[in-house]
Structure formats: structure tokens, C-alpha cells
Design an enzyme around this catalytic site. Structure first.
Site, PDB file in Angstrom:
ATOM      1  N   LYS A 212       0.472  -1.438   0.027  1.00 55.33           N
ATOM      2  CA  LYS A 212      -0.044   0.339   0.411  1.00 55.33           C
ATOM      3  C   LYS A 212       0.677   1.065   0.376  1.00 55.33           C
ATOM      4  O   LYS A 212       0.684   2.351  -0.561  1.00 55.33           O
ATOM      5  CB  LYS A 212      -0.828   0.312   1.287  1.00 55.33           C
ATOM      6  CG  LYS A 212      -1.705   1.315   1.363  1.00 55.33           C
ATOM      7  CD  LYS A 212      -2.635   1.864   0.294  1.00 55.33           C
ATOM      8  CE  LYS A 212      -2.704   3.364   0.509  1.00 55.33           C
ATOM      9  NZ  LYS A 212      -4.263   3.617   0.792  1.00 55.33           N
ATOM     10  N   CYS A 266      -3.694  11.018   1.853  1.00 51.75           N
ATOM     11  CA  CYS A 266      -3.218   9.299   2.017  1.00 51.75           C
ATOM     12  C   CYS A 266      -1.664  10.083   1.345  1.00 51.75           C
ATOM     13  O   CYS A 266      -0.870   9.520   1.545  1.00 51.75           O
ATOM     14  CB  CYS A 266      -3.584   8.466   0.542  1.00 51.75           C
ATOM     15  SG  CYS A 266      -5.570   7.879   1.245  1.00 51.75           S
TER      16      CYS A 266
HETATM   17  N1  SAJ Z   1      -1.880  15.096  -8.588  1.00 52.07           N
HETATM   18  C1  SAJ Z   1      -1.318  15.493  -9.298  1.00 52.07           C
HETATM   19  N2  SAJ Z   1      -0.988  15.341 -10.901  1.00 52.07           N
HETATM   20  C2  SAJ Z   1      -1.869  14.040 -10.849  1.00 52.07           C
HETATM   21  C3  SAJ Z   1      -2.318  12.923  -9.766  1.00 52.07           C
HETATM   22  C4  SAJ Z   1      -2.998  13.771  -9.286  1.00 52.07           C
HETATM   23  O1  SAJ Z   1      -2.030  16.754  -9.020  1.00 52.07           O
HETATM   24  O2  SAJ Z   1      -1.026  13.494 -12.516  1.00 52.07           O
HETATM   25  C5  SAJ Z   1      -2.547  15.122  -7.320  1.00 52.07           C
HETATM   26  C6  SAJ Z   1      -3.752  15.438  -7.025  1.00 52.07           C
HETATM   27  O3  SAJ Z   1      -4.637  16.613  -7.344  1.00 52.07           O
HETATM   28  C7  SAJ Z   1      -4.116  14.966  -5.403  1.00 52.07           C
HETATM   29  C8  SAJ Z   1      -2.420  14.447  -4.896  1.00 52.07           C
HETATM   30  O4  SAJ Z   1      -2.302  13.822  -6.161  1.00 52.07           O
HETATM   31  O5  SAJ Z   1      -3.349  16.490  -4.410  1.00 52.07           O
HETATM   32  C9  SAJ Z   1      -3.358  12.906  -4.438  1.00 52.07           C
HETATM   33  O6  SAJ Z   1      -4.509  12.905  -6.117  1.00 52.07           O
HETATM   34  P1  SAJ Z   1      -4.381  11.179  -6.668  1.00 52.07           P
HETATM   35  O7  SAJ Z   1      -6.027  11.256  -7.441  1.00 52.07           O
HETATM   36  O8  SAJ Z   1      -3.655  10.807  -6.982  1.00 52.07           O
HETATM   37  O9  SAJ Z   1      -4.499  10.564  -5.183  1.00 52.07           O
HETATM   38  P2  SAJ Z   1      -5.904  10.452  -3.078  1.00 52.07           P
HETATM   39  O10 SAJ Z   1      -5.123  10.868  -2.870  1.00 52.07           O
HETATM   40  O11 SAJ Z   1      -7.120  10.506  -3.715  1.00 52.07           O
HETATM   41  O12 SAJ Z   1      -6.266   8.167  -3.202  1.00 52.07           O
HETATM   42  C10 SAJ Z   1      -4.955   7.608  -3.307  1.00 52.07           C
HETATM   43  C11 SAJ Z   1      -5.148   6.777  -4.472  1.00 52.07           C
HETATM   44  N3  SAJ Z   1      -3.971   5.550  -4.355  1.00 52.07           N
HETATM   45  C12 SAJ Z   1      -2.889   5.584  -5.937  1.00 52.07           C
HETATM   46  O13 SAJ Z   1      -3.634   6.196  -7.124  1.00 52.07           O
HETATM   47  C13 SAJ Z   1      -1.937   4.418  -5.590  1.00 52.07           C
HETATM   48  C14 SAJ Z   1      -5.984   5.895  -3.634  1.00 52.07           C
HETATM   49  O14 SAJ Z   1      -6.123   4.365  -4.613  1.00 52.07           O
HETATM   50  C15 SAJ Z   1      -5.695   5.391  -2.670  1.00 52.07           C
HETATM   51  O15 SAJ Z   1      -6.869   4.822  -2.421  1.00 52.07           O
HETATM   52  C16 SAJ Z   1      -5.658   6.852  -1.838  1.00 52.07           C
HETATM   53  O16 SAJ Z   1      -4.902   7.541  -2.399  1.00 52.07           O
HETATM   54  C17 SAJ Z   1      -5.326   6.100   0.354  1.00 52.07           C
HETATM   55  O17 SAJ Z   1      -6.544   5.991   0.110  1.00 52.07           O
HETATM   56  O18 SAJ Z   1      -3.941   5.722   0.226  1.00 52.07           O
END
Ligand code: SAJ
Length: 412
Positions: A212, A266
Site C-alpha cells: 500500500k 494519503c
Molecule cells: N495529482 C496531481 N497530478 C496527477 C495526479 C494527482 O497533481 O497527475 C494530485 C491531486 O490533485 C491530489 C493528489 O495528487 O492533490 C492526490 O490525488 P490522487 O488522485 O492521486 O490520489 P488520492 O489521494 O485521491 O487517492 C490515492 C489513490 N492511490 C493511488 O492512486 C496509488 C487511491 O487508490 C488510494 O486508495 C488512496 O490514495 C488512499 O486512500 O491511500
């Protein structure tokens, strides 16, 4: 193994959907939370968090009598722990919520029970949870003591759902299940198979914990790469969005999107659990965290410079949530930027966040207006896109003309 009653400890963004889905599969689910208001809300068939369609599933689960929320732990066949695992000031993991869960489960534990830790945890946390349970219940045996012969089964099964898609992903995602004994893994697979359509793959608890953390660190490192590129491109006067689009045409390149920083509870937290356990080795993982944490300050500097061009700067900040199309403001870089801008006193700040009705605590005390997109664009001379919400993507681009636009998400 057959389960009739399942207790879910922690009715937040993970616990509540999990409890409701289990209840929808006909299991008797007891949701336990320390928040009395949340417990009362759920028992009325309502929800205290925002997640698409969750209200419908919770209402159905409560109406059929399969889900009830309580403040006091009750006996059950299985216990799923979905409590927060934040870090402390020094970025060291705070396992106090897991310890508190162990304290409350221990008195009602019976021979044959399964305890699953769902919370994202540093490596070794499941062993610690089992250790606390054994300490409180010396009359029972645990897998770390007697392996497959133990009275109590203990496993880790990290949640992996994406906020905004929780109900789909809870069912469709594969699950990594790490038992403290093979028996524990097998029992946990039986429990998850009641609602998971994805594969349930077994391993040991430490590998499941690390899997994870690895997933979220992988994403953090890749976002850091995109954010670093955006800062390099700024200096070299290159459009980073065009650059990424061109580079991604290579069959083995897939660069993520830069943004104003990385938010949520996360990805901005979990990599620190790896860094904390292996500070000498986890160099890239640590640097990615630092790069992503630096990005909001880079954006603030840009905004401050842009505002400097105007006698009376009016700055419209589009978005406060930590990512697109959700209302969740936790650890949001957009929120951090807006707060800091207000503190810098560089002009009138107008916040636009279509997913909330009122400014959150921390912003109400400051000189910030919450406004509609149209009103904000009407008044502003500097427009900053902080979140790629649908409303902003679909907006009429003509409204942005004659304004200084700082687009951290590549929307405009
Ligand atoms: N972000 C960027 N650029 C991107 C992708 C995301 O700047 O290309 C930013 C988003 O705007 C946000 C942050 O990253 O601020 C995180 O967003 P996210 O959509 O990547 O992830 P979370 O935090 O909503 O959810 C993540 C997920 N993990 C992965 O995709 C590996 C989810 O599957 C997990 O269950 C979750 O963390 C968790 O609970 O750990």
C-alpha cells in the site's frame, strides 16, 4: 470461514462505505465510531461525508436493519479497523488510533474471531496491533504466538479506493491480504470475497503494509517528476503541458500532471512511513515529498509577482479542494495557497469552490470572499486555477481574456 456479524471500527471515508457494502450483502454490520454526531447521522440513514451514491447505499443498509452505528464496541465474528493513521509533527507515524481500537476490541474478543487492519499503516503495524490485543487478552492465543493454532486470526488488508469512486473501487479493485498466519489470510479472503469482485491475493502482513505504501509513493514520485518539470519549464520558457503531451507520445513514457502540490490524506502522508522506517535508503521517496511540498510555495511566488502589476489586485482562486470534483479540503494545496495569499495581504482574494456552501474554518477569519465563478471572473484581474473541477473546464474561455491567468492544472 463464515461470517454473520462484522464490526467496522471507524466510520469515515473508508469504514462507512465498507460497512454499507457488507450490509448490502446481507451481513449484520455494527459500525463503531467515537463521533456521536456521525453515529446519529448514520442511524438516521444519512451520511456525514461526501461520496457519490454513498447516501443511497447507507440509507438502504440502515432501513433493512443490516447496518447500525454505535459508540460502544459489541461482540462480532470479525472486526475491521479503519481508523486514521496520521503522522506526528516529526513525520513519525501516529498509531494511537489503532491502539485505541485494540483496547476497545479486546474485551469483546472471542475464540475464532478475525481482526483485520484496513488503515494504511507503516510496516509492522499489524504485528503491533496483534501485540496489543495479546497484552489485553492473555487468556487468548494469537498468530504471532501459536501460528495457525491461534484462537484469534489477524490480517492486514489495506484499502486502495480512490475518493470519488469509492463504491465502484471497493467492489472491483484487487485486494492484497496479508495475514499473520496462513489461516488468518484465508479467513480474511473469505470475508472480503463477500463483496469484492476483484482478486484477493494473499501474502504476509509486512508485504501487504508495504504494498500500500509503495502504491502511493509510486504516485507521489511520479507527480513530483511532473511538478519538477513544471518548474524547469517555467525557467526555460516552455509550455509544460505541451511538453508532456509530446513526450507521452513515446510508447514507454507516461508522465502525470503537474499541479499546485499534492494533497489529500494519503499520498502526502504515506511515503513518510517508508522514509521514517528507512531514512538512509528512501532517498527518491523523500525528495519527491519535499518537491511536492515545495510546489505550493512556487505557485504563491508566481501569484504574488502577478498581483504586483496591479494597483488594486483582485485575485480569483478557482478551487479549494485537494483534487477535482470532490468537496474534500483535507491537506489541500489549493487551500494552503489561498490561506497564505490572504496572510501576505497582496490584494482582495476571492475563492471559488462549487462543491462547498461556506468557507471552512481557517479561512472565515481571513479577508477572503467565497463567490460564484461568474462573479469572481467579473471582478478579478488575476485568475489562478488551483483545481481542475468540471465547472472550470466547461467555463467560457472568453471570461478569462484580459486577465493574468495562472493555470496550475492546465485547464485553460
Ligand atoms: N495529482 C496531481 N497530478 C496527477 C495526479 C494527482 O497533481 O497527475 C494530485 C491531486 O490533485 C491530489 C493528489 O495528487 O492533490 C492526490 O490525488 P490522487 O488522485 O492521486 O490520489 P488520492 O489521494 O485521491 O487517492 C490515492 C489513490 N492511490 C493511488 O492512486 C496509488 C487511491 O487508490 C488510494 O486508495 C488512496 O490514495 C488512499 O486512500 O491511500
Amino acid at each position: 470461514m463464515k461470517f454473520e456479524t462484522v464490526s467496522v471500527i471507524g466510520l469515515g471515508y473508508i469504514g462507512l462505505p465498507t460497512a454499507a457494502i457488507l450490509a448490502s450483502r446481507g451481513l449484520k454490520v455494527i459500525g463503531v465510531d467515537v463521533n456521536e454526531e456521525a453515529v446519529n447521522t448514520i442511524n438516521r440513514g444519512e451520511i456525514h461525508i461526501v461520496e457519490p451514491d454513498l447516501d443511497i447505499v447507507v440509507r438502504a443498509a440502515v432501513t433493512t436493519g443490516n447496518l447500525k452505528a454505535v459508540l460502544q464496541m459489541e461482540p462480532a465474528d470479525a472486526f475491521m479497523v479503519a481508523v486514521p493513521t496520521p503522522f506526528k509533527e516529526n513525520k513519525k507515524p501516529d498509531l494511537s488510533y489503532i491502539k485505541a481500537a485494540a483496547e476497545s476490541i479486546a474485551p469483546v474478543l472471542k475464540k475464532g474471531n478475525l481482526v483485520v487492519l484496513e488503515s494504511t499503516s507503516p510496516v509492522g503495524a499489524t504485528e503491533k496491533l496483534a501485540g496489543w490485543l495479546a497484552e489485553y487478552r492473555p487468556d487468548l492465543t494469537f498468530p504471532q504466538q501459536t501460528g495457525d493454532k491461534a484462537d484469534i486470526l489477524v490480517a492486514h488488508c489495506p484499502e486502495r479506493v480512490l475518493p470519488g469512486y469509492v463504491l465502484q473501487e471497493l467492489v472491483s479493485n484487487d485486494r492484497v491480504i496479508g495475514g499473520l498466519s496462513p489461516e488468518s489470510s484465508a479467513a480474511a479472503v473469505d470475508l472480503y470475497k463477500t463483496f469484492v469482485k476483484g482478486e484477493c491475493i494473499t501474502t504476509n502482513a509486512r508485504t501487504a503494509e508495504m504494498a500500500k505504501l509503495t502504491e502511493n509513493s509510486f504516485r507521489d514520485v511520479n507527480i513530483a517528476f511532473a511538478n519538477e518539470l513544471s518548474m524547469i519549464c517555467e525557467k526555460l520558457k516552455i509550455n509544460v503541458w505541451e511538453l508532456i503531451e509530446l513526450s507521452n507520445r513515446h510508447p514507454r513514457v507516461s508522465i502525470l500532471k503537474p499541479g499546485p502540490g499534492v494533497g489529500g490524506h494519503c499520498i502526502a502522508v504515506d511515503p513518510w512511513f517508508i522514509v521514517n522506517s528507512c531514512p538512509e535508503e528512501a532517498k527518491i521517496i523523500k525528495q519527491a515529498r519535499l518537491t511536492n511540498d515545495e510546489k505550493p510555495f512556487f505557485v504563491m511566488e508566481k501569484i504574488t509577482k502577478a498581483a504586483d502589476q496591479f494597483k488594486k489586485p483582485v485575485i480569483a482562486c478557482l478551487g479549494l479542494a485537494f483534487k477535482a470534483d470532490i468537496d474534500d479540503l483535507r491537506e489541500s494545496p489549493a487551500l494552503q495557497i489561498v490561506k497564505e495569499l490572504a496572510d501576505r495581504n497582496i490584494g482582495q482574494i476571492i475563492a471559488v469552490e462549487p462543491n462547498i456552501n461556506a468557507l471552512p474554518k481557517g479561512l472565515t477569519e481571513k479577508d477572503i470572499k467565497l463567490s460564484s465563478l461568474e462573479m469572481a471572473l467579473g471582478e478579478a484581474n488575476v485568475v489562478v486555477v488551483l483545481v481542475d473541477h468540471q465547472e472550470f473546464k466547461n467555463s467560457d474561455r472568453r471570461q478569462f481574456s484580459a486577465k493574468v491567468v495562472i493555470d496550475t492544472r492546465g485547464v485553460i
